[in-house]
Design an enzyme around this catalytic site. Structure first.
Site, PDB file in Angstrom:
ATOM      1  N   ILE B  14      -5.328   8.274  -3.832  1.00  0.00           N
ATOM      2  CA  ILE B  14      -6.232   9.150  -3.071  1.00  0.00           C
ATOM      3  C   ILE B  14      -5.493  10.380  -2.554  1.00  0.00           C
ATOM      4  O   ILE B  14      -6.043  11.482  -2.487  1.00  0.00           O
ATOM      5  CB  ILE B  14      -6.926   8.371  -1.925  1.00  0.00           C
ATOM      6  CG1 ILE B  14      -8.069   9.184  -1.299  1.00  0.00           C
ATOM      7  CG2 ILE B  14      -5.946   7.976  -0.836  1.00  0.00           C
ATOM      8  CD1 ILE B  14      -9.277   9.269  -2.181  1.00  0.00           C
ATOM      9  N   SER B  36       6.855   7.919   1.297  1.00  0.00           N
ATOM     10  CA  SER B  36       6.464   6.646   0.698  1.00  0.00           C
ATOM     11  C   SER B  36       7.728   5.879   0.323  1.00  0.00           C
ATOM     12  O   SER B  36       8.668   6.451  -0.207  1.00  0.00           O
ATOM     13  CB  SER B  36       5.633   6.867  -0.570  1.00  0.00           C
ATOM     14  OG  SER B  36       5.490   5.632  -1.246  1.00  0.00           O
ATOM     15  N   LYS B  91     -10.125   6.939   5.666  1.00  0.00           N
ATOM     16  CA  LYS B  91     -11.062   5.858   5.954  1.00  0.00           C
ATOM     17  C   LYS B  91     -10.623   4.578   5.251  1.00  0.00           C
ATOM     18  O   LYS B  91     -10.048   4.675   4.174  1.00  0.00           O
ATOM     19  CB  LYS B  91     -12.490   6.236   5.553  1.00  0.00           C
ATOM     20  CG  LYS B  91     -12.656   6.761   4.134  1.00  0.00           C
ATOM     21  CD  LYS B  91     -13.017   5.942   2.970  1.00  0.00           C
ATOM     22  CE  LYS B  91     -13.435   4.582   2.928  1.00  0.00           C
ATOM     23  NZ  LYS B  91     -13.633   4.113   1.485  1.00  0.00           N
ATOM     24  N   ASP B 169     -15.424  -1.347   1.132  1.00  0.00           N
ATOM     25  CA  ASP B 169     -14.576  -0.150   1.039  1.00  0.00           C
ATOM     26  C   ASP B 169     -15.384   1.022   0.487  1.00  0.00           C
ATOM     27  O   ASP B 169     -15.413   2.094   1.110  1.00  0.00           O
ATOM     28  CB  ASP B 169     -13.319  -0.429   0.204  1.00  0.00           C
ATOM     29  CG  ASP B 169     -12.407   0.779   0.185  1.00  0.00           C
ATOM     30  OD1 ASP B 169     -11.627   0.945   1.135  1.00  0.00           O
ATOM     31  OD2 ASP B 169     -12.503   1.582  -0.757  1.00  0.00           O
TER      32      ASP B 169
END
Lengths: 308, 308
Positions: B14, B36, B91, B169
């Site tokens: 995403i 990351s 989200k 989701d």
């Protein structure tokens, strides 16, 4: 000042054992009516079969205490608020968080008092526990709430159905205390819910919370406890151990032990009268929010069937 | 005005597909770093293995976009807020409602902007749908969100684990739209969640909500849809039918159809910049609250095992 004329809707065990004596013992209220399609009423008090009947043909009321199971509470609550009646909601205040939010918005709009009652917060040891903890550093918290469902909820089918809370029905009492006495917010990290293979709600749960300073909070809920029952909260702090036992009634501090009388429902009705006189509401959904989080976040396991 | 120096934490699908282009396309921001432990970074952008490393030895940042799975989000979010950094939460904003409440309290105390982003609210048809519905009487709502999980979430184990939302989701995207466009609050009446026997989260759900005027809202979520995919919301009103399709991108009204461009993530970052410049937060947990209510209130059934 004229007493607040109040009706009790849902005249089951909790209403008879707790609400009726608390209302009769508080001169701010007069018990105007009871409502139930199933149960008989009380000697000398008008009794109606439905909220519709109360509102259309019953005695005038200023307030209603809603003691029905949570699954059917919203429609009754919205109807009462729509008539401009102040409303006392037994715990839990609804079957979902969103419906309680909708009721709060409605009460604000209509301009009446809505009270989401958490009776355990009025147990004798809770207010002094909160005051003592306000100054402490919390190191850990242990909550043990183990009772015998056959003794406390005999044959209550609704409590096992979706929207009933299972072992969180008593467990939410502990959460209502802990959210009230701890100085920092806390939230769920991990949970295991144990469900009987023939039921839709948990009979036991093991929960790990953490407060925003990192202090661990462990909660052990079990409905299979025979023999002595446990409703204990132990808080380890930088100034020693605080223990609330008997559901909040007894407070143990490093300085000694305080045994209070049972003042939960009298405390609730004093608070409700103050809210009505002050034109305010008190709708704290934090305990129910933690339970919803446990259902959302928890892993589930299945155990032996449960038969009443 | 100097651009807001922003780092992306969690540089998975995403982030690469949506956040990076939206940040690069908005002159209010400069992409200062990516973080990351697993994934590689982007050409020409400093890359750190952890948030600790970013905050101790990375380039200075004013804001962070947190794109990690929700189960590990709270600690990173609290750490960032503790350093006075503005925070964008992908989200859902957390694994539990209570942790989002705690983050909001922390952001308010620190005085930084917290943004719980709901990208579907920025789909092209949503703002005009909200404006059109504001004047209507709602008769019923139908939400159909049926997609192929193997296409959209290949091998994403976290989404099936406790705290992942399963089919909610994508479903929470629909709820983020519907809570935004309908003129009245609504709440769950009944739900069935369908779980594969080898998974901890639902693969399908059937939900019945009602708004405070009594209008029924039905939601059909399914992750087993092959062939054409459906992300449709149909609202029947006293002035005819409104339909949002393609996840909110296309708006059908009695007067005709509007096809908009994809502006979801550009819209989110414009909003985030405005929040930071205005010293405000935007943390709406209503969509997650409805999902928690579904887990709390819904009945569960088991279906065939699911294998990626």
């Amino acid at each position: 000042m004229d007493p607040i004329r109040i009706a009790i809707v849902g005249i089951g065990k909790i209403a008879r054992d707790q609400h009726v004596p608390a209302i009769r013992g508080n001169s701010a209220f007069s018990l105007a009516a009871t409502v139930s399609p199933h149960d008989a009423g009380l000697d000398g008090v008008p009794h109606l079969a439905s909220l519709d009947a109360l509102l259309s043909e019953g005695p005038a009321v200023d307030a209603i205490a809603l003691c029905t199971p949570p699954q059917v509470r919203y429609d009754l609550a919205a109807q009462a608020l729509g008539r401009g009646v102040h409303l006392f909601l037994e715990k839990p205040p609804g079957a979902t968080l969103a419906e309680v939010g909708a009721l709060q918005a409605q009460a604000d709009k209509v301009g009446v008092s809505l009270f989401a009652a958490w009776h355990s917060r009025f147990a004798a040891g809770v207010a002094p526990a909160r005051a003592w903890l306000a100054e402490r550093r919390i190191e850990s918290v242990s909550i043990v709430w183990r009772e015998d469902v056959r003794v406390w909820h005999p044959g209550q089918a609704w409590i096992w159905q979706p929207g009933g809370l299972g072992v969180f029905d008593p467990g939410i009492n502990a959460l209502s205390i802990v959210t009230h006495i701890l100085p920092r917010p806390f939230f769920l990290k991990d949970a295991t819910l144990t469900l009987p293979e023939n039921r839709a709600a948990p009979i036991a749960a093991d929960l790990h919370f953490r407060d925003t300073s990192g202090a661990p909070i462990h909660m052990d809920l079990d409905w299979r406890q025979t023999g002595p029952q446990s409703w204990d909260i132990v808080v380890e702090t930088d100034a020693g151990t605080l223990k609330l036992s008997q559901g909040g009634a007894v407070l143990h501090l490093p300085s000694g032990t305080e045994h209070g009388e049972d003042v939960e429902y009298p405390g609730l009705y004093s608070r409700f009268a103050a809210l009505i006189r002050g034109g305010r509401s008190d709708v704290d959904t934090d305990p129910l929010r933690l339970v919803a989080d446990a259902f959302l976040r928890g892993r589930r396991e299945t155990t032996d069937a449960f038969h009443d």
